[in-house]
Design a protein around this motif. Structure first.
Motif, PDB file in Angstrom:
ATOM      1  N   LYS A   1       0.930  -1.242  -0.031  1.00 44.95           N
ATOM      2  CA  LYS A   1       0.098   0.064   0.016  1.00 44.95           C
ATOM      3  C   LYS A   1       0.785   1.217  -0.245  1.00 44.95           C
ATOM      4  O   LYS A   1       0.244   2.449  -0.340  1.00 44.95           O
TER       5      LYS A   1
ATOM      6  N   ASN B   1      -2.664  -2.080  -5.190  1.00 46.72           N
ATOM      7  CA  ASN B   1      -2.915  -1.695  -3.859  1.00 46.72           C
ATOM      8  C   ASN B   1      -2.337  -0.299  -3.383  1.00 46.72           C
ATOM      9  O   ASN B   1      -2.564   0.399  -2.344  1.00 46.72           O
TER      10      ASN B   1
ATOM     11  N   GLU C   1      -1.318   3.162  -2.104  1.00 48.66           N
ATOM     12  CA  GLU C   1      -2.132   4.415  -1.820  1.00 48.66           C
ATOM     13  C   GLU C   1      -1.154   5.616  -1.897  1.00 48.66           C
ATOM     14  O   GLU C   1      -1.664   6.663  -1.993  1.00 48.66           O
TER      15      GLU C   1
ATOM     16  N   ARG D   1      -5.438   2.944  -6.868  1.00 49.58           N
ATOM     17  CA  ARG D   1      -5.751   3.433  -5.564  1.00 49.58           C
ATOM     18  C   ARG D   1      -4.933   4.585  -5.122  1.00 49.58           C
ATOM     19  O   ARG D   1      -5.262   4.801  -3.926  1.00 49.58           O
TER      20      ARG D   1
END
Length: 423
Positions: A342, A365, A367, A389
């Motif tokens: 992430k 994934n 972010e 994302r």
């Protein structure tokens, strides 16, 4: 096959050849100012056999010269007297090659490692040349990437590349004509082994091994495994519609025995595990692990590759993020990263002071990026593709004083609040 008679393609007429030659040998309209050169040009064109590639190459060669002696030297070159089965095109191409500066000769020859009809792109080719130390800098303030682009543009202007497509600024794709490729292959035959069958033998003179037979798993091939210690590059070329599979034992043997490798290209090789001994390849400058989606993590020894300049993990969508130890890859200039994570760690990529180009791609994934991105003082290009994302960019992006290109693609959740021109 069939009953239709074959049609033998003839060469272009002299008049058409002259039109092509003039286009490449003179600036527009200047041929009328040089009648003597035009007379010599007609004699040169007659030697080309009516082949457009030869005419274009010879014209490009003479473009920067208005010296009558230079034109006569080309017309009277001894290579025209060589027997090439009455086909003067190879003679013409060889003359064009002989007139290249030495640094361009080497760069062109290295292109023969890749198969015919291979589509090059400028970014990877420059990194490829850089791995072999073929880019010459005469000014410490001039980046090798810019020098490499100068080489590409000069080879384009001399007709060594064709099917040129420009996408953005210094990003091009192009190919090499089959006959140009034949010329490069013939000159590199003692150094480069193109592997198309399992009974070929790698000798001590070979420095480059390129696998082009990918219709079956590549296992331990006894003849090829001889004399691996002398190799400087190993590449696996995917054939469209086919897939490769390298046995783990073969890969381990390559890593353990090829101690002087500068380039290892394993794209589309279906590997799952990167050998732990990868860190022993101290001379490695170019490592392509991308397009191997089964790789889940990298061995810690990879961070010992202090000469590594190019690293591709593109499409390794199950891969854990690079750890903070990535900061030990002190020579890294162009990484292409994909991760399952992430976020990217602080005090990792941000510590890479040599980074010129960073691409983060296919991270489903991801972010957030790393907050210390503003430490990348010489970063020129930042590309973020297919990161659906990704929410925002670090504030430090504003402080990238060397940044010239900032590009995004398919980052639909990204909230941009930057007064930056997006390249």
């Amino acid at each position: 096959m069939g009953t239709v008679p074959t049609y033998k393609l003839e060469g272009l007429s002299l008049d058409v050849c002259l039109l092509v030659f003039v286009k490449y040998a003179f600036k527009e309209g200047q041929e009328k100012q040089h009648p003597i050169l035009m007379e010599i040009g007609i004699e040169i064109v007659k030697k080309s056999g009516g082949v457009p590639l030869a005419v274009r190459a010879l014209g490009s060669l003479l473009y920067s010269s208005s010296s009558e002696q230079d034109w006569k030297n080309l017309r009277d070159n001894e290579i025209w007297k060589l027997d090439q089965n009455e086909n003067n095109i190879l003679n013409a191409l060889r003359i064009s090659y002989n007139h290249l500066p030495s640094h361009l000769k080497q760069c062109f020859l290295y292109c023969s490692i890749f198969p015919k009809d291979f589509e090059f792109d400028s970014i990877h080719l420059v990194q490829f040349w850089m791995a072999y130390g073929r880019l010459q800098s005469h000014n410490e303030n001039q980046d090798l990437e810019n020098i490499g682009m100068q080489y590409i543009k000069e080879l384009m202007s001399r007709s060594f590349f064709q099917d040129i497509v420009r996408f953005h600024k210094n990003f091009y794709t192009f190919k090499i004509h089959d006959l140009m490729h034949d010329l490069a292959t013939s000159l590199m035959r003692n150094e480069c082994l193109i592997v198309k069958s399992t009974n070929q033998i790698c000798t001590k003179s070979h420095r480059h091994l390129s696998f082009h037979f990918l219709d079956a798993p590549i296992m331990d091939v006894p003849n090829i495994l001889r004399n691996l210690g002398y190799l400087r590059s190993i590449t696996f070329i995917q054939v469209i519609g086919e897939s490769a599979s390298i046995s783990q034992s073969f890969l381990e043997l390559i890593v353990s025995r090829c101690k002087f490798l500068r380039m290892l290209d394993l794209k589309f090789s279906n590997i799952q595990v990167v050998p732990k001994k990868i860190g022993t390849l101290k001379h490695l400058r170019y490592l392509y692990l991308g397009s191997n989606p089964k790789i889940k993590e990298l061995p810690s020894s990879i961070y010992k590759l202090q000469n590594l300049q190019f690293l591709s993990l593109l499409g390794c969508e199950e891969l854990k993020a690079l750890t903070r130890d990535v900061k030990y890859l002190i020579s890294l200039r162009c990484p292409i990263l994909t991760t399952i994570e992430k976020h990217l760690p602080i005090n990792g990529i941000g510590c890479l002071n040599s980074l010129r180009r960073l691409r983060i791609s296919n991270c489903n994934n991801l972010e957030y990026l790393f907050e210390d991105i503003d430490h990348l003082r010489v970063l020129q290009t930042l590309l973020i593709f297919e990161c659906p994302r990704l929410i925002s960019l670090p504030r430090g992006v504003r402080n990238l004083s060397s940044l010239e290109d900032l590009g995004f693609k398919s980052c639909r959740r990204l909230n941009l609040d930057l007064s930056i021109v997006i390249g």
